[in-house]
Enzyme design. Structure first.
Site, mmCIF file in Angstrom:
data_model
loop_
_atom_site.group_PDB
_atom_site.id
_atom_site.type_symbol
_atom_site.label_atom_id
_atom_site.label_comp_id
_atom_site.label_asym_id
_atom_site.label_seq_id
_atom_site.Cartn_x
_atom_site.Cartn_y
_atom_site.Cartn_z
ATOM 1 N N ASP A 67 2.439 -8.698 59.415
ATOM 2 C CA ASP A 67 3.160 -9.222 60.584
ATOM 3 C C ASP A 67 2.565 -8.830 61.920
ATOM 4 O O ASP A 67 3.033 -9.504 62.992
ATOM 5 C CB ASP A 67 4.709 -9.529 60.629
ATOM 6 C CG ASP A 67 5.217 -8.162 60.161
ATOM 7 O OD1 ASP A 67 4.587 -7.053 60.219
ATOM 8 O OD2 ASP A 67 6.724 -8.196 59.968
ATOM 9 N N ASP A 127 4.185 -2.062 59.659
ATOM 10 C CA ASP A 127 4.817 -3.424 59.890
ATOM 11 C C ASP A 127 5.216 -3.491 61.341
ATOM 12 O O ASP A 127 5.012 -2.733 62.148
ATOM 13 C CB ASP A 127 5.953 -3.521 59.172
ATOM 14 C CG ASP A 127 6.714 -4.865 59.142
ATOM 15 O OD1 ASP A 127 6.621 -5.499 58.151
ATOM 16 O OD2 ASP A 127 7.474 -5.220 59.897
ATOM 17 N N HIS A 160 13.742 -1.872 56.290
ATOM 18 C CA HIS A 160 14.981 -2.103 57.194
ATOM 19 C C HIS A 160 16.176 -1.592 56.521
ATOM 20 O O HIS A 160 17.233 -1.477 57.049
ATOM 21 C CB HIS A 160 15.040 -3.331 57.794
ATOM 22 C CG HIS A 160 14.107 -4.000 58.541
ATOM 23 N ND1 HIS A 160 13.673 -3.287 59.812
ATOM 24 C CD2 HIS A 160 13.204 -5.032 58.531
ATOM 25 C CE1 HIS A 160 12.838 -4.038 60.272
ATOM 26 N NE2 HIS A 160 12.271 -5.047 59.615
ATOM 27 N N HIS A 183 7.620 -4.556 62.580
ATOM 28 C CA HIS A 183 9.137 -4.040 63.355
ATOM 29 C C HIS A 183 9.256 -2.544 62.801
ATOM 30 O O HIS A 183 8.705 -2.234 61.870
ATOM 31 C CB HIS A 183 9.881 -5.046 62.387
ATOM 32 C CG HIS A 183 9.902 -6.362 62.527
ATOM 33 N ND1 HIS A 183 9.093 -7.405 61.681
ATOM 34 C CD2 HIS A 183 10.326 -7.239 63.401
ATOM 35 C CE1 HIS A 183 9.009 -8.608 62.092
ATOM 36 N NE2 HIS A 183 10.005 -8.475 63.303
HETATM 37 N N1 Q9C Z 1 13.008 -13.841 66.447
HETATM 38 C C1 Q9C Z 1 10.286 -7.403 58.047
HETATM 39 O O1 Q9C Z 1 9.299 -7.916 58.548
HETATM 40 N N2 Q9C Z 1 14.439 -11.563 62.490
HETATM 41 N N3 Q9C Z 1 11.635 -7.903 58.501
HETATM 42 C C2 Q9C Z 1 13.632 -11.301 63.667
HETATM 43 C C3 Q9C Z 1 12.755 -12.839 65.601
HETATM 44 C C4 Q9C Z 1 14.300 -10.610 61.410
HETATM 45 C C5 Q9C Z 1 11.527 -8.653 59.767
HETATM 46 C C6 Q9C Z 1 14.010 -12.311 64.511
HETATM 47 C C7 Q9C Z 1 13.066 -10.160 61.151
HETATM 48 C C8 Q9C Z 1 13.109 -9.124 59.945
HETATM 49 C C9 Q9C Z 1 10.541 -6.859 56.661
HETATM 50 ZN ZN ZN Z 2 8.067 -6.835 59.735
#
Ligand code: Q9C
Ligand code: ZN
Length: 343
Positions: A285, A196, A161, A198
């Site tokens: 995830d 991932d 990110h 995300h």
């Molecule tokens: N309700 C990685 O997996 N917040 N970052 C999400 C969800 C941040 C994830 C909120 C998620 C970051 C590397």
């Molecule tokens: Zn993630």
């Protein structure tokens, strides 16, 4: 395959993150990497080796020196302002439309200028951990450069990110982008596959205008999922990089059949680019019982994921990203690596 590791990650141990309107226990915790390490030691995957030291230069090929400088001193400045017992540094105000970016000056204005969310706290050990995490990724890249067929960078905090001058999403420095650039600087032609849950907004942004690095990402549709502002299917690259960026946003509840189809498509596009090295942002995830995500991959699906990635027939560097189910993370990570290795 060799796994690279550094115990410096243990120092990045934020107790909480600010998310969904409240302070909540952090999910990006040291146990994640320690559980994976334990699982790898139990399986026949290969040795776990300490990372080497690569200095600042590879980081500065990817990140703006203002961000690097800020991350190095942010916690000291936060403590000067709020005292030695202050909680983790979290931004509370951002430069929005009509505001000025503030790269120098007060800690609050710099936090808002460099961060894009409230879920990425800076504690005393954050910088040392992030810095060491880059060395872990570069150690794996060096193994690939030296002729290894595959390598695993068991690193945290994650990286995908983070862009040139923005951190967030639990990420401070973009480990995989730094490794990809380091390999490109030595004449290699890298493709990056991001699995991932995300979207890897930082990695996409860093190579968006580049013809030299292909980026493909399978992820939860930003229509409903973090990072909300990037990762849509119409983002295909710009300028020299046109056609070198592939986003495959997927719906809530995505299970293996749907995921497999998207993964095969991404691998096909990667092969068409003609890379000589593959880097994988290995987030776990996508697991059905992940506490912050909404896909439905099961334990055994991760063997298949590893096998499909192997099918690209490229030297492959896996970099650890997200994945927050502490009880499953060791098993499913090892399953990917074993699925790759046993194919
Ligand atoms: N309700 C990685 O997996 N917040 N970052 C999400 C969800 C941040 C994830 C909120 C998620 C970051 C590397
Ligand atoms: Zn993630």
């Amino acid at each position: 395959m060799k796994t690279f590791y550094s115990d410096a990650h243990l120092a990045h141990d934020p107790p909480e993150e600010f998310e969904a309107g409240r302070l909540t226990p952090a999910v990006e915790v040291p146990a994640r990497v320690e559980r994976v390490r334990a699982a790898l030691l139990q399986r026949d995957i290969g040795p776990i080796l300490d990372a080497g030291e690569f200095g600042d230069e590879p980081i500065l090929r990817v990140h703006d020196s203002d961000l690097v400088c800020f991350l190095g001193e942010a916690h000291d400045h936060w403590r000067e302002k709020y005292g030695v017992d202050a909680p983790a540094a979290i931004p509370s105000a951002w430069p929005s439309r009509g505001h000025k970016q503030r790269r120098i000056g007060h800690i609050e204005s710099r936090l808002g200028t460099f961060a894009f969310d409230t879920a990425t706290p800076i504690v005393r050990g954050t910088w040392a951990a992030a810095r060491a995490g880059v060395n872990v990724a570069l150690s794996a890249a060096q193994a690939i450069r030296g002729g290894d067929r595959s390598a695993f960078a068991l690193t945290r905090p994650p990286g995908h990110h983070a862009s040139a001058d923005v951190f967030g999403g639990y990420c401070y420095l973009n480990n995989i982008a730094i490794a990809a650039q380091w390999l490109a600087d030595q004449g290699m032609r890298p493709a990056i596959l991001d699995v991932d849950y995300h979207h890897g907004n930082g990695t996409q942004d860093l190579f968006y205008g580049s013809a030299d690095v292909f980026f493909a990402s399978l992820h939860a549709d930003p229509e409903f999922a973090f990072p909300h502002f990037l990762g849509f299917a119409d983002e295909t690259g710009s300028g020299m990089g046109e056609g070198k960026n592939l986003n495959i946003p997927l719906p809530e509840g995505t299970d293996w059949p749907r995921y497999e189809e998207a993964l095969n498509h991404a691998i096909g596009q990667i092969k068409a680019f003609g890379p000589d090295v593959l880097l994988v942002s290995l987030g776990l995830d996508t697991f059905v019982d992940d506490p912050i995500s909404r896909f439905a991959l099961k334990h055994h699906d991760y063997f298949r994921m590893g096998a499909i990635i192997e099918d690209a027939k490229l030297p492959t560097l896996f970099t650890f990203e997200g994945g927050y189910n502490i009880d499953a993370i060791g098993t499913i990570t090892a399953n990917v690596l074993q699925g790759f290795q046993d194919t």
